[in-house]
Design a protein around this motif. Structure first.
Motif, PDB file in Angstrom:
ATOM      1  N   THR A  27      44.777  86.630 -58.808  1.00 27.43           N
ATOM      2  CA  THR A  27      44.657  86.906 -57.374  1.00 27.43           C
ATOM      3  C   THR A  27      46.047  86.907 -56.754  1.00 27.43           C
ATOM      4  O   THR A  27      47.015  86.402 -57.350  1.00 27.43           O
ATOM      5  N   GLU A  45      37.848  94.672 -60.011  1.00 31.03           N
ATOM      6  CA  GLU A  45      37.621  93.438 -59.266  1.00 31.03           C
ATOM      7  C   GLU A  45      36.466  92.701 -59.938  1.00 31.03           C
ATOM      8  O   GLU A  45      35.533  93.324 -60.458  1.00 31.03           O
ATOM      9  N   CYS A  61      44.725  96.082 -53.988  1.00 24.80           N
ATOM     10  CA  CYS A  61      43.936  94.934 -54.426  1.00 24.80           C
ATOM     11  C   CYS A  61      43.960  93.930 -53.283  1.00 24.80           C
ATOM     12  O   CYS A  61      45.017  93.373 -52.963  1.00 24.80           O
ATOM     13  N   GLU A  64      43.285  87.534 -52.274  1.00 26.51           N
ATOM     14  CA  GLU A  64      42.391  86.524 -52.850  1.00 26.51           C
ATOM     15  C   GLU A  64      41.189  87.085 -53.605  1.00 26.51           C
ATOM     16  O   GLU A  64      40.246  86.345 -53.893  1.00 26.51           O
ATOM     17  N   ILE A  65      41.211  88.376 -53.952  1.00 22.01           N
ATOM     18  CA  ILE A  65      40.134  88.968 -54.745  1.00 22.01           C
ATOM     19  C   ILE A  65      40.581  88.995 -56.202  1.00 22.01           C
ATOM     20  O   ILE A  65      41.598  89.602 -56.540  1.00 22.01           O
ATOM     21  N   GLU A  66      39.815  88.322 -57.065  1.00 22.85           N
ATOM     22  CA  GLU A  66      40.188  88.252 -58.478  1.00 22.85           C
ATOM     23  C   GLU A  66      40.031  89.633 -59.116  1.00 22.85           C
ATOM     24  O   GLU A  66      39.015  90.305 -58.929  1.00 22.85           O
ATOM     25  N   HIS A  67      41.054  90.037 -59.868  1.00 26.66           N
ATOM     26  CA  HIS A  67      41.061  91.362 -60.478  1.00 26.66           C
ATOM     27  C   HIS A  67      41.962  91.372 -61.704  1.00 26.66           C
ATOM     28  O   HIS A  67      42.697  90.426 -61.957  1.00 26.66           O
TER      29      HIS A  67
END
Length: 99
Positions: A27, A45, A61, A64-67
């Motif tokens: 993130t 994501e 992206c 704080e969005i996991e990708h």
């Protein structure tokens, strides 16, 4: 030069992933911009479908969005990654990569 305070922590780097290579899940506190310059790759994501990214694409992206992102199984990809920071998570499994 003197930069405005809001961009003092920005970093950028050119990254090349060879076929089959990918980042770990991660993130960014302020998001990340990927500017794809060569090849074809994937970005995903957590909980979403993989998306194709190709030379000429600009990928956002969100914060704080996991990708993860990387090359396809058969093609390399090169991009500039622009962000303020990163928090690394676990490795992307072969099963996750192949879905």
């Amino acid at each position: 030069p003197v930069f405005p305070p809001e961009i003092n922590d920005v970093s950028a780097g050119e990254v090349t992933f060879l076929p089959g290579a990918r980042s770990a899940w991660h993130t960014h506190p302020d998001g990340q911009m990927l500017v794809v310059t060569h090849g074809t790759g994937w970005v995903q994501e957590r909980g979403q479908e993989k998306q194709v990214m190709q030379a000429g694409d600009v990928v956002w992206c969100p914060p704080e969005i996991e990708h993860w992102h990387g090359a396809t199984e058969e093609t390399s990809v090169t991009h500039y990654a622009i962000q303020t920071g990163v928090e690394w998570g676990e490795l992307v499994t072969d099963e996750e990569y192949s879905q």
